[in-house]
Design an enzyme around this catalytic site. Structure first.
Site, mmCIF file in Angstrom:
data_model
loop_
_atom_site.group_PDB
_atom_site.id
_atom_site.type_symbol
_atom_site.label_atom_id
_atom_site.label_comp_id
_atom_site.label_asym_id
_atom_site.label_seq_id
_atom_site.Cartn_x
_atom_site.Cartn_y
_atom_site.Cartn_z
ATOM 1 N N HIS A 1 22.614 9.691 42.732
ATOM 2 C CA HIS A 1 23.621 8.975 43.571
ATOM 3 C C HIS A 1 24.939 9.609 43.663
ATOM 4 O O HIS A 1 26.036 8.764 44.038
ATOM 5 C CB HIS A 1 23.658 7.417 43.429
ATOM 6 C CG HIS A 1 22.347 6.848 43.370
ATOM 7 N ND1 HIS A 1 21.738 6.565 44.935
ATOM 8 C CD2 HIS A 1 21.290 6.347 42.617
ATOM 9 C CE1 HIS A 1 20.525 5.944 44.798
ATOM 10 N NE2 HIS A 1 19.998 5.990 43.486
ATOM 11 N N GLU B 1 25.925 7.362 23.102
ATOM 12 C CA GLU B 1 26.296 7.731 21.640
ATOM 13 C C GLU B 1 26.126 9.357 21.466
ATOM 14 O O GLU B 1 27.031 9.905 20.939
ATOM 15 C CB GLU B 1 25.333 6.864 20.760
ATOM 16 C CG GLU B 1 25.895 7.339 18.985
ATOM 17 C CD GLU B 1 27.116 6.934 18.865
ATOM 18 O OE1 GLU B 1 27.997 6.304 19.828
ATOM 19 O OE2 GLU B 1 27.562 7.519 17.806
ATOM 20 N N ARG C 1 42.803 8.697 8.625
ATOM 21 C CA ARG C 1 43.513 7.647 9.456
ATOM 22 C C ARG C 1 44.342 8.063 10.517
ATOM 23 O O ARG C 1 44.622 7.378 11.479
ATOM 24 C CB ARG C 1 43.953 6.350 8.340
ATOM 25 C CG ARG C 1 43.162 6.008 7.381
ATOM 26 C CD ARG C 1 43.871 4.971 6.566
ATOM 27 N NE ARG C 1 44.321 3.890 7.246
ATOM 28 C CZ ARG C 1 43.787 2.800 7.645
ATOM 29 N NH1 ARG C 1 42.409 2.578 7.058
ATOM 30 N NH2 ARG C 1 44.307 1.630 8.118
ATOM 31 N N ASN D 1 52.071 1.186 9.009
ATOM 32 C CA ASN D 1 51.107 1.377 9.666
ATOM 33 C C ASN D 1 50.953 0.087 10.524
ATOM 34 O O ASN D 1 50.978 -1.107 10.012
ATOM 35 C CB ASN D 1 49.905 1.338 8.805
ATOM 36 C CG ASN D 1 48.660 1.340 9.416
ATOM 37 O OD1 ASN D 1 48.414 1.624 10.581
ATOM 38 N ND2 ASN D 1 47.322 0.549 8.822
ATOM 39 N N GLY D 2 50.800 0.316 11.823
ATOM 40 C CA GLY D 2 50.749 -0.637 12.694
ATOM 41 C C GLY D 2 51.635 -0.627 14.156
ATOM 42 O O GLY D 2 52.251 0.628 14.257
ATOM 43 N N LYS E 1 40.597 7.520 12.569
ATOM 44 C CA LYS E 1 39.589 6.450 12.382
ATOM 45 C C LYS E 1 40.283 5.107 12.302
ATOM 46 O O LYS E 1 41.424 5.074 11.919
ATOM 47 C CB LYS E 1 38.916 6.787 10.989
ATOM 48 C CG LYS E 1 37.393 6.157 10.914
ATOM 49 C CD LYS E 1 36.661 6.776 9.886
ATOM 50 C CE LYS E 1 35.170 6.229 9.949
ATOM 51 N NZ LYS E 1 34.359 6.765 10.913
ATOM 52 N N TRP F 1 49.489 8.634 12.965
ATOM 53 C CA TRP F 1 48.689 8.881 14.113
ATOM 54 C C TRP F 1 49.579 8.280 15.014
ATOM 55 O O TRP F 1 49.991 7.162 15.323
ATOM 56 C CB TRP F 1 47.527 8.088 14.176
ATOM 57 C CG TRP F 1 46.697 8.461 15.483
ATOM 58 C CD1 TRP F 1 45.668 9.276 15.785
ATOM 59 C CD2 TRP F 1 46.644 7.408 16.589
ATOM 60 N NE1 TRP F 1 45.210 9.274 16.801
ATOM 61 C CE2 TRP F 1 45.796 8.091 17.653
ATOM 62 C CE3 TRP F 1 47.379 6.566 17.000
ATOM 63 C CZ2 TRP F 1 45.505 7.521 18.646
ATOM 64 C CZ3 TRP F 1 47.003 5.976 18.232
ATOM 65 C CH2 TRP F 1 46.071 6.515 19.188
ATOM 66 N N GLU G 1 33.628 14.239 21.166
ATOM 67 C CA GLU G 1 34.812 13.825 20.446
ATOM 68 C C GLU G 1 34.991 15.264 19.385
ATOM 69 O O GLU G 1 36.027 15.237 18.906
ATOM 70 C CB GLU G 1 34.543 12.682 19.542
ATOM 71 C CG GLU G 1 33.626 12.379 18.628
ATOM 72 C CD GLU G 1 33.728 11.063 18.072
ATOM 73 O OE1 GLU G 1 34.621 10.579 17.746
ATOM 74 O OE2 GLU G 1 32.263 10.547 17.992
ATOM 75 N N LYS H 1 29.479 11.469 20.674
ATOM 76 C CA LYS H 1 29.302 12.444 19.565
ATOM 77 C C LYS H 1 29.705 13.765 20.004
ATOM 78 O O LYS H 1 30.723 14.519 19.250
ATOM 79 C CB LYS H 1 28.255 12.162 18.597
ATOM 80 C CG LYS H 1 28.067 12.390 17.314
ATOM 81 C CD LYS H 1 28.568 11.077 16.568
ATOM 82 C CE LYS H 1 29.687 10.503 17.057
ATOM 83 N NZ LYS H 1 29.733 9.047 16.717
ATOM 84 N N CYS I 1 47.439 5.347 11.172
ATOM 85 C CA CYS I 1 48.119 5.825 10.016
ATOM 86 C C CYS I 1 47.908 5.225 8.642
ATOM 87 O O CYS I 1 46.854 4.145 8.629
ATOM 88 C CB CYS I 1 49.538 5.107 10.376
ATOM 89 S SG CYS I 1 50.318 5.427 11.951
HETATM 90 C C1 F6R Z 1 33.323 7.236 17.579
HETATM 91 C C2 F6R Z 1 33.895 6.275 16.735
HETATM 92 C C3 F6R Z 1 34.678 5.389 17.352
HETATM 93 C C4 F6R Z 1 34.646 3.974 16.785
HETATM 94 C C5 F6R Z 1 35.540 2.949 17.618
HETATM 95 C C6 F6R Z 1 35.210 1.551 16.788
HETATM 96 O O1 F6R Z 1 32.788 8.395 16.775
HETATM 97 O O2 F6R Z 1 33.922 6.364 15.523
HETATM 98 O O3 F6R Z 1 34.201 5.227 18.944
HETATM 99 O O4 F6R Z 1 33.126 3.838 16.941
HETATM 100 O O5 F6R Z 1 36.562 3.461 17.386
HETATM 101 O O6 F6R Z 1 35.703 1.548 15.528
HETATM 102 P P1 F6R Z 1 35.093 0.519 14.634
HETATM 103 O O7 F6R Z 1 33.597 0.352 14.592
HETATM 104 O O8 F6R Z 1 35.829 0.758 13.183
HETATM 105 O O9 F6R Z 1 35.671 -0.808 15.127
#
Ligand code: F6R
Length: 607
Positions: free
Chosen positions: A500, A477, A27, A98-99, A602, A74, A484, A481, A2
């Protein structure tokens, strides 16, 4: 999670808020809404879906308004629809939030005699609580003080009271909030991206403070409700940081930012390519006998990759924990253990709580954080900033690599401080930073190579990424990527573990990507790749130039990505840039919403 924004000033509030919401949309983006003062009445307009749909709805509203609050959501409590979207109005009070209000059920039960609730949200309950407190106290600051005592959870709240429609009040705890003033314009926002077109100077609201904006003034109050003055912060970037600058997506722009980020890190922390620079800027870690690295998602993966480097070169035991697990496990206090918290946003709820848990056990904490003055940065004993600038795409690219580079540098420093390597050896490793810049630039110049591979595989339904030791951490990683942003089911697996059980999933044409950066395990991973090939898989080999030379006569793969040689501290970084491109182009061919993938947001400020 949010984004909120508030504006009072001389401009059209609706326009300022919509442009701020676009900047905050990363966000959260399942619904949005705005409340503004229209002829001294608070008008609310909401929309399900992206901010552009809210913008369309506002097109027919020609009223003049200089005060308003906005929200992009969100969903946490209740599905994304217009009823659950913010702003919420209860009684004579309107809020955006937000929260998460953790005790909202208890509060709702207390308040239900006086209020009717129409949404499923916790925010509506917080709004009713503030309205109730105001009806009792008849004083807005005292009402907010009272509401803060009652609320358990995290919040950044922007509040407009019907009887003072030109003013916005705000309180926060554990959710980010900044305030700013430029001439007669005043702002509040979840982050600087929302207001960068007006100003780069901002204040941070502390949890024990209340602020209000309106009538050309920004006023802060302490917990005794006395007016206070606060220090101003300056964001050193520019508006370009939050613009696409000609790139089709923020993710692509941010991949192309990677050399700049590496330069920022080199110039700030190791300008002479000398381990003494690192010691001066990072500190002395020789007292530690153990490291625990904590993070979520990609930050956790950066920790996994760094574990191999710390263990192999600094000869120190490293434990890597997901923050959501660490916060509920038994912690054995150890004064010789360093807790490293990794977070791009510095606001991730699980990582923040893991930090607090470590501190309550008297452990030393080091934050490796991108967003300046964020909660984890402020609460950690020590901070190393990632210097990656604003990252807007939900999938992290440049910030992940900044985390990994800082960790690699820290592992060189600790190897030196623990006398595993001498000054010359450390500086030899550091010299390769120049090569890192060159090799990364070559990868960026060759982006078509990754696009061509993506074109061949984007219709696949399933993918595997396999590797051993640090290569496995890179696979984690690369796989995250891919899944997602492209929604292709993908799994990262330690190469030797596949047989296994999981190898039963390999079918004709399943894509298996093998990452190989280390001589001593190359042959082993190649055998594992061949085991999948024998069961029908097609193989993408991702490796270094010298390892490719060793195995070039054995063409067991269909596709290959080769990165130029560089030492073991920095090769993971170049490998990951190629994997970021691969997932970007796969998602592009699939036509997905790359910067704002479904269900995600994010900065995850909820548990
Ligand atoms: C994946 C991604 C997430 C963040 C995770 C941690 O591309 O962006 O997996 O890495 O949510 O976020 P931060 O680094 O902000 O604590």
């Amino acid at each position: 999670m949010c984004g909120i924004i508030g504006y009072t000033g001389v401009n059209d509030a609706k326009k300022v808020i919509i442009s701020g919401l676009h900047a905050l949309e990363y966000r959260g983006y399942d619904s949005s809404g705005i409340a503004f003062n229209e002829n001294n009445k608070i008008k609310i307009i909401k929309s399900k879906g992206k901010v552009s749909l809210l913008e369309d709805k506002l097109k027919n509203n020609n009223s003049i308004s200089n005060v308003g609050i906005g929200h992009t959501r969100w969903a946490t409590h209740g599905e994304p629809n217009e009823i659950n979207a913010h702003p919420h109005k209860v009684g004579h009070t309107t809020v955006v939030h937000n929260g998460i209000i953790e005790n909202y059920i208890d509060l709702k039960n207390k308040l239900k005699e006086n209020y009717q609730f129409i949404s499923e949200t916790d925010t509506e309950v917080a709004c009713a609580l503030i309205d109730y407190c105001y009806s009792q106290k008849k004083d807005k600051l005292k009402a907010l003080q009272e509401a803060k005592k009652e609320i358990i959870g995290s919040y950044a709240l922007a509040i407009i009271f019907d009887d003072e429609p030109n003013v916005i009040y705000t309180i926060r705890k554990d959710s980010p909030l900044i305030l700013a003033k430029k001439n007669n314009d005043c702002f509040l926002a979840s982050d600087i991206a929302a207001i960068l077109s007006f100003t780069n100077k901002y204040y941070i609201l502390n949890p024990d403070e209340i602020a209000k904006i309106g009538n050309g003034k920004l006023i802060f109050y302490n917990d005794n409700l006395k007016e206070i003055t606060k220090d101003i912060n300056e964001y050193t970037g520019t508006i370009n940081d939050v613009m696409k600058n000609g790139y089709k997506h923020f993710m692509l722009k941010e991949i192309f930012d990677e050399p700049t980020v590496y330069n920022n890190i080199i110039n700030k922390y190791v300008p002479n390519y000398d381990v003494k620079d690192l010691e001066k800027n990072f500190g002395n870690f020789s007292k530690y006998e153990k490291i625990t690295i904590i993070g979520c998602g990609s930050a956790y993966h950066a920790g996994m990759a760094a574990k191999s480097l710390f263990e192999e070169y600094a000869n120190i035991e490293v434990n890597v924990e997901m923050a959501s697990e660490y916060r509920y496990k038994k912690v054995i206090p150890n004064s010789k253990e360093l807790i490293i918290l990794i977070s791009q946003s510095g606001e991730t709820a699980d990582t923040l709580e893991a930090l607090r848990k470590a501190k309550s056990n008297q452990m030393d904490t080091l934050g490796i954080i991108n967003v300046l003055s964020s909660s984890i940065a402020r609460e950690s004993d020590k901070v190393i900033y990632c210097l990656a600038g604003c990252e807007i795409a939900v999938a992290t690219t440049k910030a992940y690599l900044a985390q990994l580079l800082i960790l690699s540098l820290l592992s060189i420093l600790m190897a030196y401080q623990r006398k595993e390597i001498d000054n010359n050896q450390a500086n030899n490793y550091l010299k390769d930073l120049k090569l890192l810049l060159k090799n990364t630039q070559l990868i960026l110049d060759n982006k078509d190579t990754y696009e061509k591979i993506a074109k061949k595989v984007y219709q696949d339904k399933e993918m595997f990424f396999i590797g051993r030791n640090i290569d496995y951490a890179l696979c984690m990683e690369a796989s995250l990527k891919m899944k997602e942003i492209s929604y292709i089911h993908s799994e990262a697996y330690p190469a030797g573990e596949l047989k296994h059980g999981t190898i039963s999933l390999i079918e004709d044409n399943t894509l298996v990507t093998g990452i190989i950066t280390k001589q001593n395990i190359a042959a082993k991973t190649i055998s594992n790749l061949k085991e999948t090939k024998a069961r029908g898989s097609k193989i993408l080999l991702v490796t270094t130039n010298s390892l490719y030379q060793d195995y070039q006569n054995d063409k067991f793969y269909q596709e290959i990505i080769i990165v130029d040689d560089i030492n073991q501290f920095f090769v993971p970084l170049t490998i990951i840039t190629t994997m970021q491109f691969l997932s970007y182009y796969v998602a592009l061919y699939k036509g997905e919403d790359i910067d704002q993938p479904r269900n995600l947001a994010k900065s995850v400020t909820v548990e």
